[in-house]
Design a protein around this motif. Structure first.
Motif, PDB file in Angstrom:
ATOM      1  N   ILE A  71      71.188  25.685  47.366  1.00  0.00           N
ATOM      2  CA  ILE A  71      72.412  26.474  47.259  1.00  0.00           C
ATOM      3  C   ILE A  71      73.573  25.550  47.596  1.00  0.00           C
ATOM      4  O   ILE A  71      73.491  24.768  48.556  1.00  0.00           O
ATOM      5  CB  ILE A  71      72.369  27.714  48.178  1.00  0.00           C
ATOM      6  N   PHE A 122      73.379  28.272  42.657  1.00  0.00           N
ATOM      7  CA  PHE A 122      71.976  27.967  42.924  1.00  0.00           C
ATOM      8  C   PHE A 122      71.524  26.922  41.922  1.00  0.00           C
ATOM      9  O   PHE A 122      71.984  26.907  40.780  1.00  0.00           O
ATOM     10  CB  PHE A 122      71.107  29.217  42.725  1.00  0.00           C
ATOM     11  N   TYR A 145      68.481  34.759  37.984  1.00  0.00           N
ATOM     12  CA  TYR A 145      68.721  33.354  38.335  1.00  0.00           C
ATOM     13  C   TYR A 145      69.044  32.535  37.097  1.00  0.00           C
ATOM     14  O   TYR A 145      68.217  32.380  36.205  1.00  0.00           O
ATOM     15  CB  TYR A 145      67.485  32.784  39.043  1.00  0.00           C
TER      16      TYR A 145
END
Lengths: 321, 722
Positions: free
Chosen positions: B523, B598, B583
């Motif tokens: 992150i 991310f 994601y």
């Protein structure tokens, strides 16, 4: 055309004044070495010189930051080199442990040696920089990142750590170029804490060391399955050590890449510095050859004006009356 | 007998010729003197049977060689030259000061940002922080000292205006007196009083060096003098007087009024032209105001953007949030002055937009945050661009994308001000409405009520207005000078100077992954904006990877009720905090005003945290952001940097100085030509006068010989009779 007497005198004074003003200005330029004495002399160049000077200063600041980044990264690199050496030494000792000829006493001696290396590893992981800030604690520069957790070996892993990490995941950065902020620290978490073992749980490098020490300290007779289980455990430790070593080498590669980048940035910034200096000089410095030649010309002009004035002002009809 | 009488007329004429020549010689160096000539003509002849017999000569008049047209050309050139001369003398003072390598702003500005960089490199170091405080103090001192010197110029202009007005009055009085003497003298003998007229013309010429005047010759010989567009300064034998009085619009500056009897009327500065008076007034309203405002604009932009970025940080004591972080610079409010002739008692105050907007997408958009209402406003900066409001930033990002097709890039942005270097006039237009005029280009806003006006000018001019008390009357006006006194008043906050630990070098958010994570997911924190809600200590916003979800994504805890914007390469999508956030590697995720990304390959159950930056003493991220302000587009609606704006000021003043010098030199040449023409006609040439001296001497001798011949003839007659 009619000329009045007053005009003869006034004109002469005016012209000599002008010559003197020009001479004064030239003299000023020559003595300061600057072509642009005030912005009105060249408003565009003056503004550009200001902006270019700032660019030069900012570039100098980047050079300084690059130097600073180099010091910090070199410090991390040196420490990680120490960690690499420790892991390699421990690995050699671990291989020695597998020698079936060793007795419990000899393995205990190795265990003591390994405990020394463990302490050395903790010390390296808690290394501080010149300002007293810990290298591997992230933004928590004043917090000692690694401390003994005081847990019993069952064995050690992330849920039952031998050493706990008190730092954070922050990466300290420096502005090393206009569009490049470079990390100058590596996360202690990343270097020491995340070695995934075969059962899918993370162990820290410290855990690996302590688990190995546990194997070394355990009397041969107490292994339930005899030599096989000892060998299995040792093999696990060895493979974890290899993972640890690979991990440290991976981080060192990142640091090395940054150091290499710094070298090339420094070359560029040094070149830029020279270019900026040249640009500023072109914008506002004086061309001496031109100035000296102008000075001589003006001097001749003024002398001629003075001489001719004296001659002309002496002429009057009244001299003959 | 006629022999004798003709001789006498010749003798008389030669004598007057000699006297006039001597007078010319005596006044060869008298300023304003015009050479005089004897006007001579033959007497009326005597008519006889033999024809007309000449009766000698007479002197009609002694006249000065004077060309009114050339004299007025000299005066016109003189008044412009004097105006430009006075302008140049003043503006060159600013010019020299601004670019002085030691006294100018640049070195202090560079040192200051150098200090910021040093702190960014060593945020925990007390000496580095102290050094930043010192360089900040040096910067504000430099602003103050430059402003001081500009203030001195204002005072000096006030003083010079007063003394110039005194000079004008004295000349006007003298002209009125000479008018009186000329009227009396010329009425008595019906001949021009050359020397008095020379003196008066010289006074008018001197008057023109102070202010441009126009003149009208009256039939009685007096001269009336007017200034501006016809204001009477001298009428016949009466002179009015000018006075230096405080301006109605801005009582701190002296301007010019005309007193006529008991009333004094302020003369609009624009109609005063020519002479050093106009030079001073023009210098003040063009260059001095511009330089002072520009300096204020730069100092205000530095202070407002620096404070806004500083507010986003976390100091060494762990303080977080705009309310707890000390302002770095102490700043003043825009100056508002009520017009002296206002009928009502309405009051107006002005406030800078703070925090100023952030520049996003390389200047295509701006993002503003209203601290009082918690409302975000996005403006498209291109002309005619739209405006969108909302309290939920993530939802607003989606709205903007839907409206414009462009995705707001929250990963980088910087504060900038919309302040201009102009002054403004606010005029009450009746009802609740006001009209605001930007004086630099006379752009007007309104008429509208203040709330409507504020939504307009807050976004374009960088300040807002309020009317805290009183009731204005129609046409009451207020002068608003947003940046005029900013450089004078800027200071480093005493909370910072007394405790440098309060410099907010860190950011209040930390993005990290716990040691338990098994995957290579990472992150990375990117930025936060005003109004962001950083997580409290111990209550992180947590993202847990759910590999089984379709598509795989993160479940969120610690952000209940907040919407989450995910900006990928192609689109912005807003999710509720209860949803699973799909994601997408390197997508920019914005929650509660904080943006991060991310990357890598997370594994089932891996957690990522946005947490409070507890004990983050080695964090210099906010200091880095502060340092970047040096080179970012922080001014003039995100189009220029501090240094470029200062360079612009230097170049503007330099150009103005150069322009004035060049025009003055050209005007000086014109003046010299006009003077040469005047001298060619009216000036005394001593050689010429020497020749005249000989001429009249010989004429006198010849006339005397006539008398002698006449006398002898008479003697002959007498001897015959004897």
């Amino acid at each position: 055309m009619r000329v009045s007497t007053a005009q003869i005198f006034e004109n002469a004074t005016l012209n000599m004044n002008r010559n003197q003003t020009d001479l004064f200005r030239l003299q000023n330029q020559i003595s300061t070495g600057r072509r642009v004495l005030a912005p009105e002399d060249d408003p565009v160049a003056s503004a550009q010189a200001l902006v270019t000077t700032q660019s030069q200063q900012v570039n100098k600041q980047f050079l300084e930051n690059q130097g600073n980044a180099k010091v910090q990264l070199t410090m991390a690199e040196t420490t990680l080199d120490g960690v690499t050496n420790v892991i390699q030494y421990v690995r050699e000792r671990a291989v020695q442990l597998g020698n079936g000829a060793l007795g419990d006493d000899q393995r205990l001696a190795i265990a003591t040696d390994l405990q020394q290396k463990f302490d050395e590893l903790v010390a390296l992981a808690n290394a501080q920089n010149g300002e007293g800030l810990y290298l591997f604690s992230g933004f928590k520069g004043g917090t000692r990142p690694f401390s003994l957790a005081g847990n019993a070996a069952t064995p050690y892993n992330v849920t039952n750590p031998s050493v706990s990490f008190n730092g954070d995941g922050g990466e300290r950065v420096l502005q090393v170029e206009a569009s490049r902020q470079m990390g100058v620290t590596v996360s202690g978490d990343d270097v020491f804490m995340r070695l995934r073992n075969d059962s899918g749980v993370n162990e820290s490098l410290f855990d690996v060391f302590q688990n190995l020490i546990g194997i070394a300290q355990r009397p041969a007779a107490s292994w339930p399955g005899g030599g096989a289980e000892f060998g299995q455990n040792l093999a696990t430790s060895l493979s974890q050590l290899d993972r640890g070593l690979d991990n440290v080498l991976r981080v060192r590669a990142t640091v090395g890449a940054r150091l290499a980048e710094l070298d090339s940035l420094e070359t560029v910034a040094t070149d830029l510095d020279v270019q900026f200096a040249e640009r500023v000089s072109n914008l506002q410095d004086l061309d001496y050859a031109q100035a000296i030649s102008d000075l001589t010309r003006k001097q001749v002009q003024l002398q001629a004006a003075q001489r001719s004035f004296v001659t002309i002002s002496g002429l009057s009809l009244f001299n003959f009356l | 007998m006629s022999f004798m009488s003709i001789g006498v007329t010749a003798l008389n004429a030669a004598q007057l010729g000699l006297l006039t020549t001597e007078h010319n010689i005596a006044n060869a160096s008298t300023v304003g003197y015009n050479r005089q000539r004897v006007g001579q003509s033959a007497n009326t002849p005597l008519a006889t049977g033999s024809g007309f017999v000449g009766q000698g000569t007479q002197v009609d008049s002694i006249r000065r060689v004077y060309n009114e047209f050339i004299a007025s050309q000299v005066n016109q050139s003189q008044t412009t030259t004097s105006e430009l001369g006075a302008y140049y003398d003043q503006v060159t003072l600013i010019d020299n000061m601004l670019a002085d390598p030691n006294a100018g702003l640049s070195p202090a500005l560079q040192d200051f940002f150098r200090g910021v960089q040093t702190v960014a490199a060593s945020p925990a170091s007390a000496p580095a922080r102290q050094a930043l405080v010192s360089s900040a103090e040096a910067l504000v001192t430099r602003f103050q000292s430059i402003d001081n010197r500009l203030s001195e110029l204002y005072e000096s202009v006030d003083g010079q205006v007063a003394s110039t007005v005194g000079g004008i009055n004295s000349l006007a009085t003298q002209i009125a007196e000479i008018n009186q003497r000329i009227v009396v003298a010329e009425a008595a003998i019906a001949q021009p009083s050359n020397d008095l007229r020379d003196q008066r013309d010289q006074l008018v010429a001197e008057l023109n060096t102070l202010v441009r005047v126009s003149t009208v010759s009256e039939s009685d010989g007096s001269l009336s003098v007017f200034i501006g567009n016809g204001q009477q300064l001298v009428i016949g034998t009466r002179a009015n007087s000018l006075v230096a009085i405080p301006s109605y619009a801005d009582p701190e500056r002296m301007t010019v009024g005309l007193t006529n009897g008991n009333t004094t009327q302020q003369i609009p500065e624009a109609i005063i032209t020519g002479g050093s008076l106009a030079g001073l007034l023009r210098f003040r309203s063009e260059s001095l105001d511009q330089a002072t405002n520009a300096l204020g604009q730069i100092s205000a932009s530095i202070a407002l953007t620096f404070n806004a970025q500083h507010d986003l940080g976390q100091d060494l004591l762990g303080n977080v949030g705009a309310a707890n972080i000390a302002d770095f610079f102490a700043v003043s409010s825009p100056k508002v002055i009520s017009h002296q002739l206002n009928q009502g008692n309405g009051e107006i105050t002005a406030t800078f937009v703070s925090p100023p907007p952030m520049r996003l997408n390389d200047g295509a958009f701006s993002l503003s945050f209203n601290t009082a209402t918690g409302t975000y406003t996005v403006n498209q900066l291109a002309s005619g661009g739209g405006t969108w409001n909302g309290n939920d930033l993530s939802a607003l990002m989606d709205t903007v994308e839907t409206a414009t097709g462009q995705r707001l890039d929250m990963s980088e942005g910087n504060f900038f001000t919309q302040l201009t270097g102009s002054d403004y006039r606010l005029t009450f237009a009746g009802g609740a409405n006001y009209t605001l005029t930007r004086l630099s280009d006379n752009t007007s806003f309104g008429p509208a009520d203040l709330a409507t006006l504020n939504s307009q000018i807050g976004a374009s001019e960088g300040f807002t207005l309020s009317a805290p008390a009183g009731t204005p009357q129609l046409n009451d006006s207020f002068l608003i000078q947003p940046t005029r006194e900013f450089a004078r008043n800027i200071d480093v906050n005493t909370l910072i100077t007394s405790d440098p630990r309060r410099i907010a070098t860190a950011l209040p958010v930390l993005a990290e992954a716990p040691s338990t994570n098994l995957g290579s997911g990472r992150i990375a924190f990117e930025s936060l904006v005003p109004g962001a809600v950083p997580p409290a200590t111990g209550s992180p916003v947590s993202f847990t990877f759910d590999a089984a979800a379709v598509p795989p994504g993160f479940t969120v805890t610690g952000a209940a009720g907040s919407s989450i914007a995910v900006t990928t390469n192609s689109t912005t999508t807003v999710f509720a905090s209860t949803a699973t956030i799909p994601y997408t590697p390197d997508a920019l995720i914005t929650v509660n005003g904080m943006s991060f990304r991310f990357s890598g390959a997370p594994q089932q159950g891996d957690r990522f945290l946005l947490s409070a930056n507890v004990n983050g003493i080695a964090d210099g991220r906010n200091a880095l952001a502060l340092g970047q302000l040096q080179t970012q587009q922080t001014m003039e609606g995100a189009t220029t940097s501090f240094q470029s704006a200062y360079g612009q000021l230097v170049s503007d003043v330099g150009n103005k100085t150069r322009e004035v010098r060049v025009t003055r030199d050209a005007q000086q040449k014109l003046l010299e030509q006009a003077q040469a023409a005047r001298e060619a006609q009216s000036g005394v040439n001593l050689d010429e006068e020497a020749a005249n001296l000989l001429k009249f001497q010989q004429a006198y001798q010849a006339a005397a010989r006539i008398m002698d011949v006449g006398n002898r003839l008479f003697d002959e007659l007498l001897s015959i009779a004897r």
